[in-house]
Each structure stands twice: as C-alpha cells, then as structure tokens.
Write an enzyme that holds these catalytic residues in place. Structure first.
Site, PDB file in Angstrom:
ATOM      1  N   LYS A   1       0.935  -1.132  -0.014  1.00 35.67           N
ATOM      2  CA  LYS A   1      -0.105   0.023   0.069  1.00 35.67           C
ATOM      3  C   LYS A   1       0.802   1.232   0.027  1.00 35.67           C
ATOM      4  O   LYS A   1       1.734   1.588   1.009  1.00 35.67           O
ATOM      5  CB  LYS A   1      -0.871  -0.057   1.161  1.00 35.67           C
ATOM      6  CG  LYS A   1      -1.853   1.391   1.261  1.00 35.67           C
ATOM      7  CD  LYS A   1      -2.371   1.523   2.663  1.00 35.67           C
ATOM      8  CE  LYS A   1      -2.663   2.722   2.892  1.00 35.67           C
ATOM      9  NZ  LYS A   1      -1.735   3.899   2.564  1.00 35.67           N
TER      10      LYS A   1
ATOM     11  N   GLY B   1       6.419   3.840   8.992  1.00 38.63           N
ATOM     12  CA  GLY B   1       5.643   5.197   9.299  1.00 38.63           C
ATOM     13  C   GLY B   1       5.938   5.575  10.897  1.00 38.63           C
ATOM     14  O   GLY B   1       7.003   5.257  11.292  1.00 38.63           O
ATOM     15  N   SER B   2       4.981   6.229  11.423  1.00 43.57           N
ATOM     16  CA  SER B   2       4.907   6.863  12.634  1.00 43.57           C
ATOM     17  C   SER B   2       4.925   5.584  13.667  1.00 43.57           C
ATOM     18  O   SER B   2       4.260   4.370  13.562  1.00 43.57           O
ATOM     19  CB  SER B   2       3.798   7.787  12.920  1.00 43.57           C
ATOM     20  OG  SER B   2       2.574   7.109  12.977  1.00 43.57           O
ATOM     21  N   THR B   3       5.635   5.873  14.741  1.00 45.87           N
ATOM     22  CA  THR B   3       5.550   5.210  16.030  1.00 45.87           C
ATOM     23  C   THR B   3       4.140   4.792  16.448  1.00 45.87           C
ATOM     24  O   THR B   3       4.073   3.718  17.010  1.00 45.87           O
ATOM     25  CB  THR B   3       6.586   5.735  16.966  1.00 45.87           C
ATOM     26  OG1 THR B   3       7.793   5.967  16.613  1.00 45.87           O
ATOM     27  CG2 THR B   3       6.515   4.834  18.426  1.00 45.87           C
ATOM     28  N   GLU B   4       3.464   5.696  16.430  1.00 43.58           N
ATOM     29  CA  GLU B   4       2.063   5.561  17.027  1.00 43.58           C
ATOM     30  C   GLU B   4       1.096   4.792  16.039  1.00 43.58           C
ATOM     31  O   GLU B   4       0.725   3.608  16.732  1.00 43.58           O
ATOM     32  CB  GLU B   4       1.254   7.050  16.777  1.00 43.58           C
ATOM     33  CG  GLU B   4      -0.015   7.248  17.359  1.00 43.58           C
ATOM     34  CD  GLU B   4      -0.748   8.317  17.054  1.00 43.58           C
ATOM     35  OE1 GLU B   4      -0.028   9.272  16.088  1.00 43.58           O
ATOM     36  OE2 GLU B   4      -1.953   8.573  17.102  1.00 43.58           O
TER      37      GLU B   4
ATOM     38  N   GLY C   1       2.721   2.325  14.259  1.00 43.20           N
ATOM     39  CA  GLY C   1       3.395   1.371  14.567  1.00 43.20           C
ATOM     40  C   GLY C   1       2.952   0.436  15.866  1.00 43.20           C
ATOM     41  O   GLY C   1       2.750  -0.770  15.691  1.00 43.20           O
TER      42      GLY C   1
ATOM     43  N   GLU D   1       9.765   0.208  10.985  1.00 44.57           N
ATOM     44  CA  GLU D   1      10.811   1.242  10.868  1.00 44.57           C
ATOM     45  C   GLU D   1       9.946   2.174  11.120  1.00 44.57           C
ATOM     46  O   GLU D   1       9.127   2.758  10.375  1.00 44.57           O
ATOM     47  CB  GLU D   1      11.328   1.104   9.470  1.00 44.57           C
ATOM     48  CG  GLU D   1      12.645   1.765   9.456  1.00 44.57           C
ATOM     49  CD  GLU D   1      12.495   3.247   9.106  1.00 44.57           C
ATOM     50  OE1 GLU D   1      12.316   4.145  10.253  1.00 44.57           O
ATOM     51  OE2 GLU D   1      12.636   3.661   8.009  1.00 44.57           O
TER      52      GLU D   1
ATOM     53  N   CYS E   1      12.542  10.002   8.673  1.00 46.20           N
ATOM     54  CA  CYS E   1      12.483   9.422  10.117  1.00 46.20           C
ATOM     55  C   CYS E   1      13.925   9.329  10.615  1.00 46.20           C
ATOM     56  O   CYS E   1      13.859   9.755  12.088  1.00 46.20           O
ATOM     57  CB  CYS E   1      12.181   7.888   9.926  1.00 46.20           C
ATOM     58  SG  CYS E   1      12.705   7.178   8.851  1.00 46.20           S
TER      59      CYS E   1
ATOM     60  N   GLU F   1       8.907  14.112  17.054  1.00 45.49           N
ATOM     61  CA  GLU F   1       9.375  14.244  15.867  1.00 45.49           C
ATOM     62  C   GLU F   1       8.290  15.288  15.155  1.00 45.49           C
ATOM     63  O   GLU F   1       7.216  15.123  15.060  1.00 45.49           O
ATOM     64  CB  GLU F   1       9.019  12.817  15.320  1.00 45.49           C
ATOM     65  CG  GLU F   1       9.563  12.736  13.802  1.00 45.49           C
ATOM     66  CD  GLU F   1       9.696  11.165  13.345  1.00 45.49           C
ATOM     67  OE1 GLU F   1       8.667  10.572  13.962  1.00 45.49           O
ATOM     68  OE2 GLU F   1      10.486  10.698  12.578  1.00 45.49           O
TER      69      GLU F   1
END
Lengths: 265, 494, 319
Positions: B199, B251-254, B256, B273, B307, B404
């Site tokens: 995607k 993508g973002s840690t959130e 993830g 990542e 990132c 970030e």
C-alpha cells in the site's frame, strides 16, 4: 542416631541476592515451598537488571565468554543437585554442554552476525550486533533445566541482562541454577530469577517500559494480551522452542548498529 | 578593508553584478499523467470495488494531478488472494536464479525510466528534483540490483539453515521516499521468494503506479506484486487480513504500536521502521564547514521529512558561537521553491496536514521560550511551504526537542563533555540514528559504542545504500532493511 | 634569594620571527573533511545560472583573469603579443573588457610594464625562485626587490613547500613576512602549490600561515604541478578566507590557477565563490583566475551568446 538435615529454603534471585518475596507469600511446587514473586519483586528484578546491564555489556566479549564457561563449571559442580531438580543426568549434562556452547559464542558474534558493507561511495560502513538491554524471559514449563538454559544462555551471551520467570510447575531447577549463577562471577543482576505464578508476573514484565524485549517461548498459547502490552514501548517479541540451539537464537536478542565514516585525506 | 585598491580601467565601469540562478525546471512532459489510476491486482489495473476515488494533489501548486482508487476491504482481499495465488502457483516454485533475473530486469527498467520517475516523484510529493534525481531513484534501482543478486544465494547468507520464503508479504510505506521505500520493501521480499501486496502512501501514489507499469514491462508474473492505494482504512484492512504471512511497516511510532497490537496473537512476522529524533553531535575539533553541510543535509534534506533526520543538534559549548554563525549563514543560502527546479534545495511540504503539524510544533517552540531563526526567504504563493527553521535556547524538555516534527526544523542544544552529549542524545524513547562530528577517531568509536541508535553517521549524515542495514533501536522499530540483514525479515530459517 | 635550584621550570622566550598577530584572533586551524568538501563542490558545480547572469559571469571572468605565460621559451615578443591580447582580448567585440593582469617571469616584467603602460592592465611577476621555491631566502628577497623595481604591480611568490612539509612552519611564515616587506606597494599573492601539500588539512594550514604573514591573495598553484587548481581545493581556501573575515574583518583575495581551461569551469568557480563568500568577493580586487587558454574559450562563449552560433577557434587570435 539419625541426623536431621538442613533443608534449603527456595527463594528468589534478584540482584545477586536471594530474597524472599516482598509479599511474604510462597506456593507449593515439587513438594517444596517456593517463593511466590509479586509485581514488586518483578519491578525490583528489572531495576537490578537495568543496573547490571552496562556492567555486563561493558565487559569484553572474551571476558563474558569466560564467565559463562565458569557458569558451566559451577553447574557441573552442582550436577547432583540439578539432577534431582529435573529429569536427571541426561538433561543436566545437555544443559551444561549448552552453556559451554554459548560461552564460546561470546567473542564470535560480531564476526558471524555483523558485516562490513561495501557501499557505493567513499565511506567505510560496518554493522555490529549489540545487546538490547533488559530482556524478560518466560521460561518454558518443561524441561525444567533444559528449557531454562536454552532461553537464558542466548539471551545473555551478547551482553543483555535478563529477568526470568521460572517454570511454574518446575521452579526448583531454576533456583538450583541460580546458585550456580551466584558463584559464577556473573555480575549481580545480570540474571534474575522469579518463581511464582506466570499469569501474575508476565503482564507486568510485558508492559514494563524499561524492558526492551520479551521472550514468550514459555507462554504456552495465550499470549495475545502480553503482545499487546509489549507494543507499549515497541518491545522485541521473541518466540522459539525449548530446545533450540543456534546463533540465531542469540541474534533474536541483539540489535544491529550500522556505522558510516567517510574515507578521505 | 580590501588590500587592493580599485584599478583604473579603460573599459567603462562594469554594471553591478546580477547573480541569478536560472529557473531550470525539469521538463514535466516526461511523465504522462493519466486521469485516474486504478489498483494493480493480479497483473491488471482494476477499478476499485468501492467505486471510490480520491484526488492526488501536487503540494507545490495545490493542483489536482490525477485521481487514484480508494481500495476497500474487498479490494484488499482480492489483492491478497492474487498474491497467494501467484505465490502458490508459480513464484515459490520458480528457480531462484530466474527470480533474480526478474529483479535485475526491474532494476534496469528503473534506470532507463529514471528521468520520468524523478519528475513524477517531485511532482507528486514535492521533493526537490535534485534529490529525486540523485538520491531516490538511483537508490531504488540499486536496491533491486543488490537484492536481485541475493535471490539465488540465500543459503550462503544463513549457513546451516534452509531459508524458505514466508508467503504473502503485506507492506505499508510512507510518503517521504515513495519509490525508494517501495524498493526497500519489494526488492528483498521478492528476492526471498515471497509475493507482495503493497500500500503506497495516500499522498504519494504516483511512482508506485508507474512501478506497476515497470512490472508489466519486466513481464513479472501476475500477482507477484499487487498495489492497493488508499488511506489509513485501506492499511487497516491489509493489517487485519488473515491471509498475510508478514507485515512490514514504515511510518509513525503511533501507528506502529497500533499495528503491533492488532497483530498480537497472530502468526504474522512483523518488522517496523518508525520515527526518530536523532541527535547530531558536533565536537569542537570537528571540521566545521563540513559539519555545517552535514547538519544542513541532516535536517533540511527532503524538507526534514526523514525519520532519521538529525533534528536535535548538540553542539559543544566551546564552538557554539562560530558554528551557529556559519549555520545561519548557510541557511540563508538555501533555495526554497519549485521542486522541479534543479537549483532548488528545499521543496514543498508534502501535504497540508503535515504543514499544519509543523506549524503547530513550531508555535509550541516559540511559546515554550525557544528563540527562532528563519532566513529571509521568498516563498511561492501557492502550495505548501515552510521556511527552513532553527531554534536556539532549546531545553531538552521542550516539545520541539522531544517530538518528531518531520519538517525542516532544527533544535539546537549544547553540551560540555562527551558524557553529557551521550546522556542528552540517548534521552529519548527513539533510537533510529545519530551523528557524530569530531576529528578524533577514538572518540568517534567511544561515542558509537554508547549511542543507542541503529545507524550512526560519523562525520557525515543521511547516507543510504542497499548494502547497508538500516533500522531502529527501541521505539524506532525493529528489523533491518538493506544488506544481508535485510533478508532475514522475509525468510523462515528452517 | 629564594632557594631555587637551576632546574626549576622556566619557559624559553617565543621563537623569534614567529609572533602571532595581536588584535582580533585568527581562526583556529581546524580541519577539513575531504569527502564532504568534495561533495559540496560537486553539488555547487551542478547549479545552472541564468543566461543573462552567465554573460555577466563570463565578462567578469575576463576582468578577473591573470593572463599568464610562464615558459622557458618566453621571449619579449611573446610577452608583447600577450599584452596586446590582455588589453583588447577580442578585437572584433570592443565591449569585451581587458583582463586584470599579465603574469610573467621576472626577466620579462619590464617588457610587460612597457607594453601595458596606461592600459589599466597590471603587471604580475612571479618571484622567490618560482616554481620550486628552493633557494636561499636572501635570493628570494633580492628577486622580489628586482621585480618590484622593474615595475611589477603584483608579486606571485611561492611558499617553501620543503619547509612546510618538514614541519618548519615558522620558516614558511618568516619568508612571507620578509618578502612582503620588500613588496612595497605591490600586492602579494602567495602560491601554496596545493598539489604538493597532500591533504586539505595542509591546504587550510598553509592558507592560514600565508594570511597571517601578510598575503593579500592566496593562490592555489604554479601551474607546473598536477593537480593544479581544483574546485574543492579552492573551496577549502575560500572557507579559510571566510573564517579570517569573520574573525578579523580582513578581506583576503583568492586566485585559483592552472587547469581552468573552459568557460563552464570558470562559471563553476564563480558559483562556488558566490555561495561561499558572497557578492562582495565577486570582483577582480578579490578574485583572480590564473590561466592562459581559458581566455579564448570565454571569448568564444561570449560570441556564441551574442550570435547564437557555436564558435571555432580559428576566429580568435591565439595571443
């Protein structure tokens, strides 16, 4: 006249000491009263592991290998105690041999698991494995000693400190093993052993923000909640088998660090 | 103060110097935009079963470039099914050496179409053509070339093991390096014998859709690569689909963490990542002019949408003033504007939402008491832009030093000793990258040992290569992309 | 009398001749990272400038040129011809300005002076046992005095690389100071011969020594050694000049010399100059090109911009 023996009290192993549970509770397993660790004991164990981590990881790989070999020597010396706590001589010998095998890996990991990377530019680039920090291990239920060793040895050989929840049904081997740990020159706190009820302890470890990885090999099946808790700080979740032995068992507990530097005059 | 006085000359006095860089726009006509891009499933471009489409906006002009399909649950199901079918009926049985040749073909076609892809990337995402031309596209091709060679050599990568593919790999990528992230994901997955459902990011689907055409040109068997465009809901369908064997997310840690929770209890291999808040540490013995270049490249490269960006500058106090002077001066020479102009250093912010997030965090920095520096800079009237920004007087506790920002915003902090630098650098839940600038070799290695980061750039920053493993410690994710280590997430080692 | 022994610590006085300038401090020596320096230069080299700016840049390049002949076979005739070319580079296009200077060997400085009289084009002479600099310092000083007496407006001296590379920085410094003393009103360009210095760190160090000792310009090369001027080495020297300016306010000139043969290169140097030191340095007073064949290529480019046709060398005089 028959002599009355001096019995052993089966306690926890935290920070190199053998405390009772702060809760004062015990439970009966393998016909012994065994300490039933509380969440506060788990917290103390993580604290001890965090403190030990830089000491253990900061040793040379050669030194770590020697200390793990010393651990095997201590296990050999206690083999009769260990035999009584598990399935017998065969399991103990295999466990000792496994510790020796992993001891020999300490100063080879970087060579087998690391790399130098031929990047397309004037840079020297290399990748080295590094320990993660504090690893929580749910030891497999069985075999009592073999399962424990198969998970703990690869977890610590690369420099991690561990908090281990011993087999709930066979905790005695873990305590006997702790006595070998205590006499092996392994820095206090490098391995901490909690006996008790896994369902009580595991969620606290899985959700602990200062634990870097969790080995769920011993969490038979129902580990969904633990994995969800592990997501809180993006813990590495490790799963393997109670008898695996390979360098990839070690690498599952290691990070990789890549370093770049220009090459120029 | 000049030591040379003006000489008299017989020629008339020269007119004052005009020094203008030419607008040197890359020709747009190398990209043939379609009005609508469907989904790429089973080797065909198909209409979405949702019947829904959404607009892809150029961030530099705010014009609608084209429409793209919004994939729903049924579309995702179809794509996973096509990937499964391709995996079981052909791809997994194909000789690895033949698999390799498909990847080599893709690498070559990417090189041949590099100009088109570079323009498409800058058009759709807003990044300067200099970067898409010199970094994104060549690296994407290099990635395929590198992993192509691994396809028939996997047994040498993992001695005493029999590497087996996992099956269907689901992959979700971000908008900051659209084609490059696609390459980071697809190349190792295919090399290891998996099939893929990927995607692309909501705001940057264009190069992925061109990649569908690359697959066609390479005659890649249908279903080996499937592309489902859409938004977060599309990604969620993909994560929840029970037909996937592997999930790779950048993508973002959130997000993830959400994915990690979603996959709890399922037998799906996961690599993440995620975000970062890298420290870029400059010691007083560093080669200062080059450190300034590295700092600029560290945070203003790709508008700071990186990132691993060096968003926290840690400067040794003894060199703080001259370094800041140099840095501010250099900032003033950055050219912000048309991403398609070859002279542009800083392009457009990728989306309106991202621009708002950057503005909000910058405002918080000012509120908390940091001192802001922004060079004078003419910005185009339309489009999403943000002037390269630098904050001084930043405390470790400020949001701009913790969160970030993912934009061209640098926070400057100081330190006195190497120990203090390490303490500050590691004082974050992230651990993706770090930079160290010093001429002393032993100090570099001392720092490298202590920095909790997956990538440490010493006397350089933001370098990438297919042979070089990349990935984070701690909340920056797990798993590595690139190098031999990048194969492991796509293999079962029996 | 206190109870000192003869071995109590006592520092000697500073070495004579190597006195650091007082007043604003000079920048720390620092160091240079080669890879990043070269990458920066390469990035700037890719900049494209506007057509109108390019024409201006090329005309500026002509005005910045030290038209040079430094051959054993140089004769008064050759120098005379070069001087004509210097004054009126393109006889067909009178809008093309004169060059900055003609650069010759000492024995021909007088010829050049005579031929350039009243033209505004300056006479530059090399000196100090050019190109090797391997002569006693007294001879270097005498030679400098001689070229100044012959009418040189500018003196291009070489540093003693043998002294520099063996670590005798004080000797290098001292020689420049003494040459500077006899230059009088003539401007002193100090040639570092960067191609012999081995590292950018050394280029930086040599630049600072030269500037501290009183160089008006620092110059890359003699043209006798490969590599001569390169974009990165010139950038490295510009960064030193920028640091000196930031610390002391003194504006030092820069002269890349040797190896700059085509217009495109000249424009690249000007881009690097503009980005590194800014508009203030974009003048012949502070920037020169040491070149011989570059001039005709620039003239051809200027003609091309004027006529829209690519040019042939046959239409431009060789000297």
């Amino acid at each position: 006249m028959t002599r009355v023996s001096v019995r052993k009290t089966y306690k926890l192993y935290i920070g190199g000491a053998f405390p009772r549970s702060e809760s004062g509770r015990t439970f009966e397993a393998e016909s012994q009263n065994v300490a039933r660790a509380s969440r506060k004991d788990a917290r103390d164990a993580v604290r001890a592991a965090r403190a030990a981590f830089p000491v253990w990881a900061g040793m040379t790989a050669y030194n770590r290998g020697q200390i793990l070999y010393r651990l095997a020597e201590m296990m050999e010396a206690r083999s009769s105690d260990l035999e009584r706590a598990c399935s017998g001589r065969g399991e103990v010998e295999a466990a000792i041999d496994r510790v020796v095998w992993y001891a020999g890996w300490a100063d080879k990991l970087a060579q087998v698991l690391g790399s130098s990377n031929p990047v397309a530019g004037p840079y020297f680039d290399f990748t080295v494995p590094e320990p993660m920090g504090v690893v929580a291990v749910l030891a497999p239920g069985e075999p009592p000693l073999g399962g424990l060793i198969s998970r703990v040895a690869p977890a610590i050989v690369g420099g991690n400190a561990a908090v281990v929840v011993a087999s709930e049904t066979h905790p005695v081997a873990a305590i006997e093993f702790a006595e070998a740990l205590a006499t092996s020159d392994l820095p206090a706190g490098t391995v901490n052993i909690l006996t008790g009820f896994r369902d009580e302890l595991a969620p606290w470890l899985a959700g602990h923000m200062d634990v870097n990885a969790i080995d769920l090999t011993g969490a038979d099946g129902g580990s969904t909640e633990l994995e969800q808790l592990a997501a809180e700080n993006v813990k590495r979740v490790v799963r393997s088998s109670a008898d695996a032995q390979s360098p990839w068992e070690i690498s599952a507990f290691l990070e990789l660090k890549t370093v770049w530097h220009p090459i120029g005059l | 103060m000049a030591q040379v006085e003006k000489r008299e000359s017989s020629a008339p006095a020269p007119a004052p110097l005009e020094w203008e860089y030419a607008p040197a726009p890359e020709a747009r006509d190398v990209v043939q935009l379609e009005e609508r891009y469907g989904l790429f499933v089973g080797g065909e471009i198909v209409q979405p079963q949702t019947g829904e489409w959404f607009a892809s906006i150029s961030p530099s002009t705010e014009e609608t470039l084209f429409e793209v399909a919004l994939a729903g649950e049924a579309d995702v199901d179809g794509a996973v099914g096509a990937a499964r079918d391709a995996y079981e009926n052909g791809w997994s049985g194909l000789a690895p050496s033949e698999r390799a040749k498909y990847l080599f073909r893709i690498a070559r076609i990417l090189q041949e179409r590099s100009r088109e892809l570079a323009v498409a990337e800058s058009l759709d995402g807003g990044k300067p053509i200099r970067e898409s031309r010199d970094v994104d596209i060549p690296l994407a091709a290099a990635h395929f070339f590198y992993y192509a060679g691994w396809a028939d050599k996997l047994e040498y990568a993992f001695p005493n093991r029999t590497p087996e593919p996992l099956g269907v790999a689901a992959q979700i990528i971000p908008w900051n390096f659209p084609l490059l992230m696609l390459a980071w994901k697809i190349a190792p997955a295919l090399a290891c014998g998996n099939t893929v459902v990927l995607k692309p990011a909501e705001t940057t689907p264009l190069t992925a859709m061109i990649f569908a055409d690359v697959c066609r040109q390479a005659e890649l068997p249908p279903g080996v690569v499937n592309l489902v465009t859409g938004d977060g809901t599309t990604g969620a369908h993909l994560v929840r689909h029970d037909g996937i064997d592997k999930l790779a997310f950048t993508g973002s840690t959130e997000v993830g963490k959400l994915i990690m929770r979603e996959l709890a209890g399922r037998d799906v291999r996961l690599t993440l990542e995620l975000g970062g808040k890298a420290a870029n540490i400059v010691f007083d013995d560093a080669a200062l002019d080059q450190a300034v270049e590295g700092i600029v490249n560290g945070i203003y490269f790709n508008q700071g949408h990186v990132c691993c960006a060096g968003s926290r500058l840690l400067v040794q106090e003894s060199i703080y003033e001259p370094l800041l002077e140099k840095l501010k001066r250099r900032l003033s020479t950055l050219r912000v504007g048309d991403p398609l102009d070859k002279n542009t250093d800083v392009g457009a912010i990728n989306s309106k939402a991202q621009l708002e997030k950057i503005r909000e965090l910058v405002a918080s920095g000012e509120d908390e008491g940091a001192e802001i520096f922004q060079p004078e800079c003419e910005l185009p009237e339309r489009g999403y832009w943000f002037v390269p920004t630098l904050f001084t007087n930043v405390a470790q506790s400020y949001r701009i030093a913790q969160e970030e920002i993912f934009g061209p915003v640098l926070s400057v902090l100081t330190f006195r000793t190497p120990e203090e630098a390490i303490e500050k650098a590691n004082n974050t839940p992230y651990g993706l990258s770090a930079g160290v600038w010093t001429e002393k070799g032993s100090r570099i290695l001392w720092m490298v040992e202590r920095l909790r980061a997956g990538v440490v750039w010493a006397n350089t920053f933001n370098r990438f290569d297919p042979t070089s493993p990349f990935g984070g410690y701690r909340e920056s994710g797990f798993g590595r992309e690139g190098g031999r280590h990048g194969l492991e997430p796509y293999l079962r080692l029996e | 009398m206190p109870d000192y022994t003869r071995r109590v610590a006592k520092a000697p006085a500073l070495v004579g001749g190597f006195v650091l300038p007082s007043g604003p401090r000079l920048p720390r020596v620092g160091s240079v990272d080669a890879v990043a320096l070269e990458e920066r230069a390469a990035t700037l080299a890719k900049r494209s400038i506007k057509r109108e700016s390019k024409v201006q840049a090329l005309r500026l390049a002509v005005r910045m040129m030290d038209l040079t002949t430094l051959e054993g076979q140089d004769t008064p005739g050759k120098v005379a011809a070069l001087c004509s070319k210097a004054i009126r580079p393109d006889p067909v296009d009178r809008s093309v300005p004169s060059v900055a200077a003609v650069c010759v060997y000492p024995s021909l400085a007088g010829v050049a002076k005579e031929r350039l009289a009243g033209s505004g084009v300056r006479v530059a002479s090399v000196a100090t046992a050019f190109p090797s600099g391997q002569s006693p310092v007294e001879i270097k000083i005498a030679e400098t005095r001689a070229v100044v007496e012959l009418g040189a407006d500018e003196v291009d001296m070489v540093i003693d690389r043998g002294a520099f590379l063996s670590g005798r920085y004080a000797k290098v410094y001292d020689e420049i100071v003494r040459v500077k003393e006899v230059c009088g009103d003539a401007h002193l360009k100090v040639i570092l011969e960067t191609g012999e210095l081995g590292t950018y760190d050394n280029v930086r160090r040599a630049s600072l020594i030269a500037i501290a000792a009183g160089a008006d310009f620092i110059k890359t090369s003699t043209g006798k050694i490969n590599p001569a001027a390169t974009l990165p080495v010139t950038l490295c020297m510009m960064e030193v000049v920028r640091d000196v300016y930031a610390e002391t306010g003194r504006m030092v000139g820069i002269k890349p010399a040797g190896g700059i043969r085509v217009s495109k290169q000249a424009v690249q140097y000007l881009v690097v100059l503009y980005e590194t030191l800014g508009r203030e340095w974009m003048t012949p007073d502070l920037f020169r090109f040491g070149a011989s064949s570059l001039l005709n290529d620039v003239l051809m480019q200027l003609r091309k911009e004027k006529t829209g046709l690519y040019q042939s060398g046959d239409y431009f005089t060789i000297d």
